[in-house]
Write a protein that holds these residues in place. Structure first.
Motif, PDB file in Angstrom:
ATOM      1  N   LEU A   1      -4.167   8.500  -2.059  1.00  0.00           N
ATOM      2  CA  LEU A   1      -3.175   7.862  -1.194  1.00  0.00           C
ATOM      3  C   LEU A   1      -3.682   7.738   0.247  1.00  0.00           C
ATOM      4  O   LEU A   1      -3.287   6.824   0.980  1.00  0.00           O
ATOM      5  N   LYS A   2      -4.556   8.642   0.656  1.00  0.00           N
ATOM      6  CA  LYS A   2      -5.085   8.611   2.025  1.00  0.00           C
ATOM      7  C   LYS A   2      -6.165   7.542   2.220  1.00  0.00           C
ATOM      8  O   LYS A   2      -6.541   7.245   3.363  1.00  0.00           O
TER       9      LYS A   2
ATOM     10  N   GLY B   1      -5.906   4.415   1.781  1.00  0.00           N
ATOM     11  CA  GLY B   1      -5.344   3.161   2.282  1.00  0.00           C
ATOM     12  C   GLY B   1      -5.477   2.012   1.306  1.00  0.00           C
ATOM     13  O   GLY B   1      -5.193   0.857   1.653  1.00  0.00           O
TER      14      GLY B   1
ATOM     15  N   THR C   1      -2.154   1.475  -4.648  1.00  0.00           N
ATOM     16  CA  THR C   1      -1.002   0.615  -4.956  1.00  0.00           C
ATOM     17  C   THR C   1      -0.413   1.008  -6.297  1.00  0.00           C
ATOM     18  O   THR C   1      -1.072   1.683  -7.111  1.00  0.00           O
TER      19      THR C   1
ATOM     20  N   VAL D   1       0.842  -1.199   0.000  1.00  0.00           N
ATOM     21  CA  VAL D   1       0.000   0.000   0.000  1.00  0.00           C
ATOM     22  C   VAL D   1       0.877   1.249   0.000  1.00  0.00           C
ATOM     23  O   VAL D   1       1.853   1.336   0.766  1.00  0.00           O
ATOM     24  N   LEU D   2       0.526   2.186  -0.843  1.00  0.00           N
ATOM     25  CA  LEU D   2       1.274   3.443  -0.924  1.00  0.00           C
ATOM     26  C   LEU D   2       0.702   4.447   0.069  1.00  0.00           C
ATOM     27  O   LEU D   2      -0.448   4.333   0.503  1.00  0.00           O
ATOM     28  N   ASN D   3       1.516   5.461   0.435  1.00  0.00           N
ATOM     29  CA  ASN D   3       1.062   6.511   1.352  1.00  0.00           C
ATOM     30  C   ASN D   3       1.451   7.884   0.805  1.00  0.00           C
ATOM     31  O   ASN D   3       1.995   7.987  -0.305  1.00  0.00           O
ATOM     32  N   GLU D   4       1.207   8.921   1.601  1.00  0.00           N
ATOM     33  CA  GLU D   4       1.430  10.304   1.127  1.00  0.00           C
ATOM     34  C   GLU D   4       2.884  10.584   0.764  1.00  0.00           C
ATOM     35  O   GLU D   4       3.157  11.477  -0.042  1.00  0.00           O
ATOM     36  N   SER D   5       3.813   9.843   1.352  1.00  0.00           N
ATOM     37  CA  SER D   5       5.236  10.085   1.042  1.00  0.00           C
ATOM     38  C   SER D   5       5.561   9.760  -0.407  1.00  0.00           C
ATOM     39  O   SER D   5       6.592  10.187  -0.925  1.00  0.00           O
ATOM     40  N   HIS D   6       4.682   8.995  -1.061  1.00  0.00           N
ATOM     41  CA  HIS D   6       4.926   8.623  -2.463  1.00  0.00           C
ATOM     42  C   HIS D   6       4.325   9.637  -3.440  1.00  0.00           C
ATOM     43  O   HIS D   6       4.463   9.480  -4.659  1.00  0.00           O
TER      44      HIS D   6
END
Length: 822
Positions: A790-791, A793, A796, A733-738
Motif C-alpha cells: 500500500l505504501k 503508491g 489498487t 490508488v489505495l493507501n494504508e487506511s485500507h
C-alpha cells in the motif's frame, strides 16, 4: 500384635506441629546475598564472588539442644532419624492399659476395626464387636479366634514403615535424642540480584516470607549500584549502572512484597493469616567500621532515610535495636573470628520475632512421606515421579488419593512444587534444579564471552546469541545446545518449556508450516518452534519522544498502581498472558521498524489483526502505559482484554488486584485522605458522551468526557462503524487506511502470503526481510507485506483481485469483489 497396631495408630492418627519459615534474600548484584546466607547458617564463607542468578534451597532442620552446651543447632534431619525419634517418643509415652487376655487396648481395637471392618473366617462373619471393650475379654468364647483373625488380617495391612518402627523400638533405649514438635522447614530463596530473575522469583516463592534486603554500607542510598556478573571472581559481563538508586531498590522490594495477597494457611479448619517481615542487612561493615571521616553516609543517616521513606511499613520491619531506631543489621559476611557466635546471635534475634512463619499440624506419616520423597529425589536433582511417591506412600499405608492430597498441601506451603495441571507426573522437592536450568538459559542474554559459562565443547552461533540478546527469542533446540542437565525419563526439555508457558515466563511464537519455495536456505526454517521470553530483553525504557511518534488517534491509557505498591514481575507476565490468549483478539509480537528497532524489557510492541493496530505496553514502574495506533472504536475492547490478562497475571503472582487501578481519579476531593489514597474513577457509559465520577466521594457531580481520544477507552464504540471503514474503492490508488479491510478479506491466505506478495510486485528480497523482522510469524508477515504494498503508491483494488486469481485463490478474490466499491 499390640505393638504393630499401636504404632500403626500413631503414624496414622497422630500429628506433628511443623514450623514453616520462608526466607528471601533481595538486593542488587554483588551486595553479598549468598555470603550473608552462609553467615546466617554458619556455613563456610565463599572465597570468591560467584554471581547467583537465582537460587532456592529448602533447608530441612530440627532445632535441638546439644549435650555439651545450651546452644541451638540447626541440623538436617532424615527419615530414619525421625523413625528413631518417634520410636523413642513412643517408648516414653504412657500408653492406655491393655486387656490382660488379649493384650490389646480398646483404642487400638477401635483403630483396627476402622481399618479392617470386615473380618471373617471361612466365609463366616465374626459377631465380635471389636469397638466395644466389654465384648472382648477373657470370657469371650471367640477371643482367641478374634485375635488370630486380627493378627492374620493386620499382617497384610501393616505398612513397612510400622514394621521398621517396631524394630527401632526393640533395639533402641528409651532416651530421646530429638523432639518431633520442634521439626522445622526453612525455605531460602536468593534472588541473585539480576533483574531478569527478580521478575520470575515470585513464581517459585509463594506466600509471605522474611525478606532480607541487603545494601552496601560503602555506598550512599542515593547511589545507583552497578549490574555485574562474575564467575569465581572473574567479571564476565560489561558493568552497567542500574536505573534505580539503592533507596529506590529498597522501596521497590518492600512495595512489591506488600502488594501480595495476604498469605493464609488452613489450620484445624481455620484460615490463619501471615504477613511478610523485612530485615535490612548492611554488608561490608568491616570497610566502614571505625571510620570517623568518610565520603559515605553513616549507618545512622541510612536508618533515618529508610525509616522516613517507608514509614507505613514500620510494624513489618525487624529492627537491629528498636529502642534506638537502629534498623540496619551491620555485618561482615566474611568474618571467621567468632563466626558461629555472630551467626547464632543474628539468627536468634531475627527468627525469634513473633509472627514469623506458621505452625501447621500434619499427620506424622505425611512428615515421614515428605522426608522419604526428598531422599528419593536427591539422586535425580530433587525430581520424583508420581509413581515413586505412590510406592513411598504404600510403605506408610497411604492410598494414591492420600498421596495426592499431601502433595497438594505441601505445594501450598512451598515445601515442594507440584504443578498438577501441567506436569501431573513429577514433583520437585527443591526448585533449585528448575532455577539452575533457567539460569543457564537466561545468562546467555547478558554474558559477553559465553565460553566462560557454557559447558566445554558447547557454543552458540552469533545469530542465536543476537536473537536472544536483541529480541528475547530462542529456539527449542537451544536447550540441547546448552548442554543443560535434563532427565529424559522424568523431565525432558519439552516439559520444561510447558512449565515456563504455564508460569507465563515464555510464550511460543505461532508457526504455520509453509509450502512456499520463495524463501531460500538463508532464511531460518519457519517450522522451527521459537519462544519469546520478555525478561531476556535489554533493560531499557521507551523515551517520551519515541512515544509521541505513535500517539495518533487516541491518548494513551494509564493503568496505575496504588502509590505504595509496586507489583514486581507483573509487566513481563502481562506480556506473556496477552500473547497466550486463546480467545480473540489474538496478539503477536509486532515487527521491528525504524522508529522502534527492537523490543525492550520495559516497552514491548504487539500487534492484533482483529483490532488492527500496534499496541505499545510501557512499564513506568508504578504504572503501565498503553499506546494504541488502531482505530478508536477498538480501544474499549483492548482496555477490557488488558484488564483480563492483568487479572490472570496478578493471580499467578499472588498479587491483590485491588492494588491495580484502571483509571485513577485525579480530581480535588473534599477529604484530604481521599487525595492521598489512590482510587479509580467510576464510569457511566449509558450517556453520550460518558460521564465519570469518584469511587470514594459520591457527592461530587459527574464530569462528562467529550474528548473522543479519551472516552474511547471507557465506552464501547464497536457498533459505530463509519461507511469508509468498509469500502475498497474502485479505480483509485489505495493507501494504508485500507489495510484492515484488505487483511480481513484475505485472512484465508496463510502459507501463500509470500507468493501473493510476488504477484503484487514485491521483490523476493523484501519479502525475506519482512519475514525476518516479524520473527517469522505468518500473521504479522502478511500484515507487513500488505502495508508495504500500500505504501508503494501503486496499489489498487483491481491489482489485488488479479494477484489473487493468479495465485489460484478465486474464492478469496470473490471475497474482495464483494466489498463495497463506493
Amino acid at each position: 500384635m499390640c505393638d504393630y497396631l499401636y504404632l500403626l495408630h500413631v503414624i496414622t492418627e497422630d500429628t506433628i506441629s511443623l514450623n514453616c519459615k520462608k526466607l528471601a534474600l533481595l538486593g542488587p548484584p554483588k551486595v553479598g546475598k549468598t555470603a550473608f546466607q552462609a553467615l546466617f547458617f554458619n556455613w563456610l564463607a565463599p572465597k570468591h564472588h560467584h554471581s547467583t542468578a537465582i537460587a532456592s534451597r529448602s533447608v530441612q532442620v530440627v532445632e535441638r539442644i546439644t549435650d555439651i552446651a545450651e546452644d541451638k543447632v540447626w541440623d538436617v534431619v532424615k527419615a530414619e532419624e525421625v523413625l528413631e525419634t518417634l520410636s523413642d517418643a513412643i517408648s516414653d509415652e504412657k500408653k492406655e492399659p491393655e486387656d490382660k487376655a488379649t493384650g490389646v487396648s480398646s483404642s487400638t481395637l477401635q483403630h483396627l476395626q476402622s481399618k479392617t471392618p470386615d473380618m471373617s473366617l471361612e466365609g463366616k462373619s465374626s459377631n465380635v464387636d471389636f469397638t466395644s471393650p466389654k465384648s472382648v475379654n477373657n470370657k469371650t468364647p471367640m477371643h482367641k479366634l478374634a485375635i488370630k483373625m486380627a493378627k492374620q488380617e493386620c499382617s497384610n495391612k501393616i505398612p513397612v514403615t510400622v514394621l521398621q518402627l517396631s524394630e527401632y523400638r526393640k533395639s533402641k533405649g528409651g532416651k530421646r535424642s530429638r523432639e518431633l514438635h520442634k521439626a522445622t522447614w526453612v525455605h531460602v530463596l536468593d534472588s541473585g540480584g539480576q533483574l531478569q530473575f527478580a521478575d520470575v522469583s515470585r513464581a517459585f516463592l509463594r506466600g509471605n516470607a522474611v525478606n532480607f534486603i541487603l545494601v552496601k554500607l560503602t555506598e550512599k542510598l542515593s547511589d545507583k549500584p552497578s549490574f555485574v556478573y562474575s564467575v569465581n571472581g572473574t567479571l564476565i559481563s560489561v558493568p552497567s549502572e542500574l536505573q534505580m538508586t539503592n533507596l529506590q531498590l529498597i522501596e521497590h522490594y518492600v512495595h512489591s512484597v506488600a502488594a501480595s495477597n495476604t498469605c493464609t494457611v488452613s489450620i484445624d479448619g481455620k484460615e490463619i493469616s501471615t504477613k511478610p517481615f523485612f530485615v535490612i542487612i548492611g554488608t561490608y561493615y568491616d570497610k566502614v567500621k571505625g571510620l570517623f571521616f568518610s565520603t559515605t553516609e553513616s549507618i545512622e543517616e541510612k536508618n533515618k532515610q529508610i525509616l522516613s521513606t517507608l514509614e507505613e511499613f514500620h510494624d513489618q520491619f525487624i529492627f537491629h535495636n528498636k529502642s534506638s531506631n537502629e534498623l540496619i543489621f551491620p555485618v561482615n559476611n566474611l568474618c571467621w573470628i567468632n563466626r558461629k557466635k555472630i551467626s547464632d546471635e543474628i539468627r536468634e534475634r531475627i527468627m525469634s520475632q513473633e509472627g514469623i512463619g506458621f505452625k501447621v499440624p500434619i499427620p506424622i506419616r505425611w512428615y515421614l512421606f515428605e522426608l522419604q520423597m526428598r531422599e528419593k529425589g536427591s539422586s535425580d536433582h530433587g525430581i520424583v515421579s508420581i509413581e515413586s511417591c505412590y510406592d513411598i506412600g504404600t510403605t506408610l499405608g497411604m492410598s494414591k488419593k492420600d498421596v495426592k492430597t499431601s502433595l497438594v498441601h505441601f505445594d501450598s506451603l512451598t515445601l515442594c512444587l507440584y504443578y498438577e495441571k501441567v506436569l501431573p507426573n513429577v514433583i520437585f522437592t527443591n526448585p533449585q534444579y528448575l532455577l539452575d536450568i533457567l539460569s543457564g538459559l537466561v545468562c546467555t542474554s547478558f554474558v559477553v564471552d559465553l565460553t566462560l559459562v557454557l559447558p566445554k565443547g558447547v557454543s552458540l552461533s552469533p545469530d542465536t546469541q543476537q536473537m536472544l540478546q536483541r529480541d528475547g527469542v530462542f529456539e527449542e533446540s537451544i536447550l540441547d545446545d546448552l548442554g543443560l542437565p535434563f532427565l529424559e525419563s522424568l523431565f525432558p526439555p519439552r516439559d520444561f518449556l510447558l512449565l515456563l508457558q504455564y508460569l507465563f515466563i515464555v510464550s511460543p511464537i505461532p508457526i504455520k508450516r509453509s509450502n512456499s519455495t520463495v524463501c531460500d536456505s538463508t532464511v531460518p526454517d519457519s517450522t522451527v518452534q521459537r519462544f519469546f521470553m520478555p525478561i531476556l530483553l535489554p533493560p531499557v525504557r521507551m523515551s517520551e519522544e519515541q512515544k509521541k511518534a505513535f500517539i495518533q488517534t487516541c491518548d494513551p491509557l494509564i493503568i496505575t498502581f496504588n502509590s505504595k505498591l509496586v507489583p514486581q514481575g507483573l509487566f513481563p507476565t502481562l506480556i506473556v498472558s496477552l500473547l497466550s490468549r486463546r480467545d480473540k483478539p489474538h496478539f503477536f509480537i509486532d515487527s521491528r521498524s525504524p522508529l522502534f528497532p527492537r523490543q525492550l524489557r520495559h516497552a514491548v510492541k504487539l500487534f492484533s489483526e482483529r483490532l488492527f493496530g500496534s499496541i505499545f505496553l510501557c512499564d513506568n514502574l508504578k504504572s503501565i502505559e498503553i499506546i494504541f495506533t488502531g482505530r478508536t472504536r477498538h480501544c474499549y475492547t483492548l482496555h477490557q482484554v488488558i484488564l483480563e490478562c492483568l487479572s490472570a497475571s496478578a493471580e499467578l503472582l499472588s498479587y491483590d488486584m485491588k492494588a491495580l487501578i484502571s483509571v485513577r481519579c485525579m480530581r480535588h476531593h473534599t477529604l484530604a485522605a481521599s487525595n492521598d489514597e489512590p482510587h479509580p474513577i467510576t464510569v457511566c457509559d449509558t450517556e453520550y458522551p460518558p460521564v465519570v465520577g469518584c469511587s470514594l466521594e459520591n457527592d461530587h457531580s459527574p464530569i462528562p468526557i467529550d474528548n473522543k481520544r479519551q472516552y474511547c477507552w471507557l465506552k464501547d464504540l464497536s457498533s459505530v462503524v463509519r461507511i469508509d471503514n468498509i469500502i475498497l474503492p474502485e479505480g483509485s490508488v489505495l493507501n494504508e487506511s485500507h489495510a484492515p479491510i484488505i487483511l480481513k478479506a484475505i485472512s484465508k491466505i496463510v502459507n501463500e502470503w509470500e507468493t501473493l506478495g510476488l504477484f503484487l510486485g514485491i521483490e523476493n528480497e523484501e519479502l525475506k526481510l519482512i519475514h525476518s523482522k516479524s520473527f517469522y510469524q505468518i500473521d504479522v508477515s502478511r500484515k507487513d507485506m500488505i502495508v508495504h504494498w500500500l505504501k508503494t503508491g501503486t496499489a489498487t483494488r483491481e491489482k489485488l483481485i488479479q494477484a489473487l486469481e493468479d495465485l489460484g485463490r478465486n474464492d478469496v478474490a470473490a471475497e474482495v469483489k464483494r466489498l463495497p466499491k463506493h
